[in-house]
Design an enzyme around this catalytic site. Structure first.
Site, short mmCIF file in Angstrom:
data_model
loop_
_atom_site.label_atom_id
_atom_site.label_comp_id
_atom_site.label_asym_id
_atom_site.label_seq_id
_atom_site.Cartn_x
_atom_site.Cartn_y
_atom_site.Cartn_z
N HIS A 182 -2.87 6.03 -7.06
CA HIS A 182 -1.66 6.50 -6.38
C HIS A 182 -1.08 5.38 -5.51
CE1 HIS A 182 0.77 9.49 -4.01
NE2 HIS A 182 0.57 8.59 -3.06
N GLU A 183 -1.92 4.69 -4.78
CA GLU A 183 -1.44 3.61 -3.92
C GLU A 183 -0.97 2.41 -4.76
OE1 GLU A 183 -0.90 4.36 -1.09
OE2 GLU A 183 -2.29 5.97 -0.59
N HIS A 186 2.54 2.93 -5.93
CA HIS A 186 3.56 2.57 -4.95
C HIS A 186 3.91 1.08 -5.05
CE1 HIS A 186 4.05 6.31 -2.88
NE2 HIS A 186 2.81 6.36 -2.42
#
Length: 385
Positions: A182-183, A186
């Site tokens: 998820h990070e 980004h």
């Protein structure tokens, strides 16, 4: 499996919108600073007791457009440079890389060794996931905190992924991979650069508001008008020939920076909400398992939900995190001291809670979107047989 797909153009359009909004707020901030500079120059005669010379310089607007045109890109550069440093300083305060800590006891040494092992383990995971996503792995730091969370901060040429020790301990292997992915999403989408820079303006304007409030609190004039209980030293701290000019300037600045702080924070949080769905989808694209990401969110919100009102928490790193929790274990009392100052601080916190949107989508909405993705994956698997 890469993060790209049929919706790449939507991600690019979303990133473009984020950038346009950020530039617009920077232009407004430059214009506001230009007006306040004129106000400060107009009040300058009060410093040498010459009321007749007030505003003799005038409030000309002829240079406003050139100042905005030149100042806006300069502010963008400052945001990129100092926003990244500010974010990491706030996120890593109290515990950074274990090699930088000095153990004062056997227990401290054990915590250092455990965290160092965790850093190496997380780095290996991040390297593997970054290879899957076809991207360079970022730097990795672990913060010793009882709150499970993670975030990324970046600027051109520098990227850092931060996780807390509680996150590593709370999640199973597949869940941890999903959060790390998820990070990385980004970073892959590019919104981490925009969001790291966007964190600069809300923080700076809120600090300017706090400084203006501090000037009024310490002023002998306001202490006399409101009959506050400050000490003699505090009342005379800024008394003298600068008193009237500072108080008038603070009174003029306070509503302006308060409005700009609220507006920039609202925009910052709305941008934060927009990016979370895409990052969840990016995590699925990297890991290939919507269920793992959904399970991670359920684990973190079911067993580790903070007791406080998350919307009223201090703006900053939390908007960058996978969940809207403060990294700090004890953020402290932001309401200020008692009396008039305490009431103003409490009122400001309540205003934040009432007017500002949440920084993240509702967790149930994120889980629903992930479950829909998992159902689509299951249907696709069944159709192959």
């Amino acid at each position: 499996m890469g993060v790209t797909g049929p919706h790449t153009w939507r991600l690019r359009a979303r990133l473009l919108v984020l950038g346009v909004v950020l530039v617009a707020f920077d232009a407004v901030a430059v214009a506001v600073a230009y007006g306040l500079a004129h106000l400060a120059v107009g009040l300058a005669p009060l410093l040498w007791s010459d009321p007749g010379g007030l505003f003799s310089v005038g409030f000309g607007t002829g240079l406003l457009v050139p100042v905005v045109v030149v100042g806006t890109p300069l502010v963008l550069v400052a945001q990129s440079v100092f926003g990244y440093r500010m974010t990491l300083r706030e996120g890593l305060s109290g515990a950074t890389d274990p090699s930088e800590t000095t153990p004062d006891s056997i227990a401290a040494m054990r915590r250092k060794i455990d965290r160092q092992d965790a850093v190496q383990s997380v780095r290996k995971r991040v390297d593997r996931l970054a290879h899957t996503a076809d991207m360079a792995p970022p730097d990795v730091s672990i913060v010793e905190s009882a709150t499970p969370n993670s975030f990324v901060a970046s600027r051109p040429g520098e990227r850092t992924l931060v996780v807390t020790t509680a996150l590593v301990e709370a999640l199973a292997d597949e869940e941890l991979d999903a959060v790390l992915a998820h990070e990385l999403a980004h970073l892959k989408h590019g919104d981490s650069v925009v969001m790291t820079a966007a964190a600069f303006l809300p923080t700076v304007t809120d600090r300017c508001r706090a400084i203006a409030v501090g000037v009024l609190r310490r002023s002998f004039l306001t202490a006399w008008l409101f009959d506050t209980d400050g000490s003699a030293d505090a009342r005379t701290l800024i008394a003298g020939q600068f008193e009237i000019a500072l108080v008038v300037f603070a009174v003029a600045v306070l509503p302006v920076v308060a409005v700009l702080s609220l507006a920039s924070t609202a925009c910052y949080r709305l941008l934060s909400r927009i990016r979370e769905y895409a990052a969840d989808a990016g995590a699925v694209a990297i890991c290939g398992s919507p269920a793992a990401m959904a399970s991670a969110l359920e684990t973190l919100t079911t067993d580790h939900r903070p007791d406080g009102d998350l919307r009223a928490a201090e703006t900053g790193v939390r908007e960058l995190c996978v969940l809207p929790h403060s990294i700090e274990d004890d953020p402290g009392d932001s309401g200020g001291s008692g009396g008039v100052a305490g009431r103003i601080g409490g009122g400001w916190a309540n205003l934040h809670a009432r007017l500002l949107p949440g920084s993240h989508p509702d967790i149930d909405d994120r889980l629903h979107a992930l479950r829909d993705r998992q159902a689509a994956v299951d249907d696709a698997d069944e159709s192959t047989f």
